[in-house]
Design a protein around this motif. Structure first.
Motif, short mmCIF file in Angstrom:
data_model
loop_
_atom_site.label_atom_id
_atom_site.label_comp_id
_atom_site.label_asym_id
_atom_site.label_seq_id
_atom_site.Cartn_x
_atom_site.Cartn_y
_atom_site.Cartn_z
N GLY A 118 0.82 -1.51 -0.18
CA GLY A 118 0.15 -0.35 -0.20
C GLY A 118 0.49 1.18 0.23
N SER A 119 1.92 1.32 -0.54
CA SER A 119 2.83 2.58 -0.71
C SER A 119 3.44 2.61 -1.96
N PRO A 120 4.75 3.97 -1.99
CA PRO A 120 4.68 3.56 -3.34
C PRO A 120 6.97 3.03 -3.35
N LEU A 121 6.46 2.37 -2.44
CA LEU A 121 8.39 1.92 -2.28
C LEU A 121 8.24 1.18 -3.46
N GLU A 122 7.80 0.35 -3.65
CA GLU A 122 8.17 -0.07 -4.65
C GLU A 122 8.49 0.52 -6.30
N GLN A 123 7.69 1.46 -6.65
CA GLN A 123 7.33 2.22 -7.89
C GLN A 123 8.94 2.82 -7.71
N LEU A 124 9.46 3.37 -6.17
CA LEU A 124 10.62 3.86 -6.42
C LEU A 124 11.75 3.49 -6.12
N VAL A 125 11.82 1.98 -5.42
CA VAL A 125 12.84 1.08 -5.82
C VAL A 125 13.05 0.78 -6.91
N ARG A 126 11.72 0.57 -8.09
CA ARG A 126 12.25 0.62 -10.20
C ARG A 126 13.00 1.39 -10.76
N GLN A 127 13.00 2.97 -10.03
CA GLN A 127 13.51 3.94 -10.59
C GLN A 127 14.65 4.17 -11.24
N PHE A 128 15.18 2.58 -10.16
CA PHE A 128 17.06 3.07 -10.23
C PHE A 128 17.10 1.78 -11.21
N HIS A 129 16.50 0.89 -11.53
CA HIS A 129 16.69 -0.29 -12.24
C HIS A 129 18.08 -0.83 -11.65
N SER A 130 17.55 -1.15 -11.04
CA SER A 130 18.30 -2.33 -9.80
C SER A 130 17.90 -2.83 -9.23
N ASN A 131 18.36 -4.33 -8.91
CA ASN A 131 17.75 -5.51 -8.57
C ASN A 131 18.64 -6.58 -7.11
N ARG A 132 18.76 -5.15 -6.38
CA ARG A 132 19.93 -5.67 -5.80
C ARG A 132 19.56 -4.76 -4.65
N LEU A 133 18.93 -4.83 -3.13
CA LEU A 133 18.40 -4.11 -1.79
C LEU A 133 19.37 -4.96 -1.07
N LEU A 134 19.69 -3.67 0.14
CA LEU A 134 20.23 -3.78 1.17
C LEU A 134 19.45 -3.66 2.34
N ILE A 135 18.95 -3.50 3.17
CA ILE A 135 17.99 -3.52 3.80
C ILE A 135 18.54 -3.94 5.62
N ALA A 136 17.61 -2.41 6.25
CA ALA A 136 17.87 -2.48 7.77
C ALA A 136 17.23 -1.66 8.26
N GLY A 137 16.87 -2.97 9.66
CA GLY A 137 16.50 -1.63 10.50
C GLY A 137 14.98 -1.98 11.25
N VAL A 138 14.21 -1.49 12.41
CA VAL A 138 13.98 -1.03 13.51
C VAL A 138 12.20 -1.97 12.78
N HIS A 141 12.60 -8.65 13.39
CA HIS A 141 10.89 -9.44 13.62
C HIS A 141 9.58 -9.01 12.76
N SER A 142 10.15 -8.11 12.71
CA SER A 142 8.79 -7.57 12.06
C SER A 142 8.34 -6.35 11.09
N VAL A 143 8.83 -5.41 10.76
CA VAL A 143 8.76 -4.86 9.25
C VAL A 143 9.91 -4.92 8.67
N VAL A 144 11.12 -5.70 8.87
CA VAL A 144 12.11 -6.11 8.38
C VAL A 144 11.90 -7.19 7.63
N GLU A 145 11.86 -8.36 8.63
CA GLU A 145 11.72 -9.43 7.95
C GLU A 145 10.43 -9.62 7.08
N SER A 146 9.33 -8.91 7.21
CA SER A 146 7.83 -8.81 6.25
C SER A 146 8.38 -7.74 5.12
N THR A 147 9.09 -7.19 4.94
CA THR A 147 9.82 -6.37 3.86
C THR A 147 10.36 -7.39 3.07
N VAL A 148 11.34 -7.69 3.32
CA VAL A 148 12.19 -8.98 3.06
C VAL A 148 11.60 -9.72 2.28
#
Length: 197
Positions: A118-138, A141-148
């Motif tokens: 429900g957010s614009p995150l994927e659309q924003l990520v795809r504009q960089f034409h990269s298939n690699r993500l480096l994810i971190a946060g808090v 076990h909730s937002v990080v794992e669900s997003t990964v």
């Protein structure tokens, strides 16, 4: 090869500041909190030095929570403690890890557990034409794992910067990292920066 896109999840006052309403169990003098802030700071600095895009993601809801679907305990708790209300100090990014005014940095607000939903995150990520993500946060076990998990299902290759992640329960943090290791690379910030360059 396009550089990775860094996704920094929930580095917000209510989550990281000693006076925050959530705080993920990390007290002001807690060594784990100091280590998390150091690792997250190194992640931001390293990405900026390399010119990598950084997407800062926060969670926020209307002050009356009319836009919060309370269908899970974690979401009901947000309303019960009055956390991350739009326009409040608690919903703002933690100053040490906040976005800079740069063409490589962006911010996204979401309202579910998975930052893509429900957010614009994927659309924003795809504009960089990269298939690699480096994810971190808090929290790990909730937002990080669900997003990964969502990112992997979308076809992205994901690295999780483990030392820039945390949650209130150290055991849950470790278990979440072990679970994500089936679908993502799990490593420390310094290694992630070196290997992704």
């Amino acid at each position: 090869m396009a550089p990775p896109v860094v996704i920094a999840l929930h580095y917000q006052n209510d989550v990281l500041h000693p006076d925050g309403k959530i705080r993920v169990g990390l007290g002001a003098e807690d060594a784990a909190r100091t280590a998390l802030l150091d690792a997250a700071g190194r992640l931001m600095a390293g990405a900026r030095a390399r010119g990598w895009p950084i997407i800062h993601v926060r969670v926020a809801f209307r002050p009356d929570y009319a836009d919060l679907q309370q269908n899970a305990p974690i979401l009901r708790n947000v309303a019960a403690i009055g956390a991350v209300q739009e326009g409040s100090w608690g919903a703002e990014f933690f100053s040490e890890l906040a976005p800079l005014s740069s063409r490589n940095e962006f911010s996204v607000t979401h309202q579910r557990i998975n930052a893509f939903y429900g957010s614009p995150l994927e659309q924003l990520v795809r504009q960089f034409h990269s298939n690699r993500l480096l994810i971190a946060g808090v929290a790990t076990h909730s937002v990080v794992e669900s997003t990964v998990r969502h990112a992997v299902d979308c076809g992205f290759e994901v690295t999780v910067a483990a030392d820039a992640c945390a949650c209130a329960d150290a055991g849950a943090h470790r278990a979440s990292l072990a679970s994500m290791a089936l679908i993502a690379r799990i490593c420390e910030v310094n290694q992630a920066l070196e290997e992704a360059a």
